[in-house]
Design an enzyme around this catalytic site. Sequence first.
Site, short mmCIF file in Angstrom:
data_model
loop_
_atom_site.label_atom_id
_atom_site.label_comp_id
_atom_site.label_asym_id
_atom_site.label_seq_id
_atom_site.Cartn_x
_atom_site.Cartn_y
_atom_site.Cartn_z
CG ASP A 149 13.51 33.28 -1.04
OD1 ASP A 149 13.00 33.63 0.04
OD2 ASP A 149 14.55 32.61 -1.12
CG HIS A 152 14.31 32.89 -6.73
ND1 HIS A 152 15.68 32.95 -6.85
CD2 HIS A 152 14.08 32.19 -5.59
CE1 HIS A 152 16.25 32.32 -5.84
NE2 HIS A 152 15.31 31.85 -5.05
CG ASP A 166 17.68 33.89 -2.68
OD1 ASP A 166 18.79 34.43 -2.53
OD2 ASP A 166 17.48 32.68 -2.50
CG HIS A 218 18.13 29.84 2.34
ND1 HIS A 218 18.79 29.98 1.13
CD2 HIS A 218 18.87 28.96 3.07
CE1 HIS A 218 19.89 29.23 1.14
NE2 HIS A 218 19.96 28.59 2.29
CG ASN A 272 21.26 31.53 -1.38
OD1 ASN A 272 20.13 31.91 -1.09
ND2 ASN A 272 21.48 30.50 -2.19
CG HIS A 273 20.00 32.69 -5.68
ND1 HIS A 273 20.21 31.99 -6.83
CD2 HIS A 273 19.50 31.80 -4.77
CE1 HIS A 273 19.85 30.73 -6.66
NE2 HIS A 273 19.41 30.59 -5.42
#
Length: 216
Positions: A18, A20, A47, A181, A73-74
């Site tokens: 991820d 981010h 993500d 995740h 999910n983001h």
Amino acid sequence: MLTRHQANIRGRDFFVGDIHGQYRLLQEVLQGVAFSKSEDRLFCVGDLIDRGGDSLDCLKLVFMPWFHAVRGNHEELASNALREGEGSSAWALWMINGGGWVVESGVGETRRVLQAALRHLPLAREVTVKGKRIGMVHAEPPTDWSRIEEADPRALVWERSRIQRGDETPVADVDAVVVGHTIVERPLTLGNVHYIDTGAFCTGRLTLVDARELLR
């Protein structure tokens, strides 16, 4: 639901955790392996955005021919928030989970880029490496990869039951699966499922794995 990739006959394949919004950190780890954007491919477990200020730049990576991600999910949080608008419960949930970067990037521009990016973010990918198959989803694969296109989309993006149970049962009909995740201190393997989200936004550690290592 699923995008399949044939073997890379020109270069190497890598999987990354991820991101981010940690665009500069991603560039550093790619430089560390002398990544070639003309020959190598990078597969990201999703993500791309939130909790990091360079989220928009990370989201735009999906338009690069060497970059291939799945939906996290983001991305879903952002999509829901931008659809329902400021003042909605979806917007508040996104802000709580790191969506504040949208203020600087601009709501209109972010909405435009995200809507285009979602077309490049399937729920699952499958990559052929050295004659074997590696699956990738953001959160939790089904017990049998042959049923990936029938799987619950929410489980693929949000679920954590396998890692919470410490379930080492291999996913059937695939050689390996890569997920993110759930933040782990170091890359973790349960059965043939590899967890590679090492919390780049809070630890400064972004895990990059050569696909060939996953098949050893």
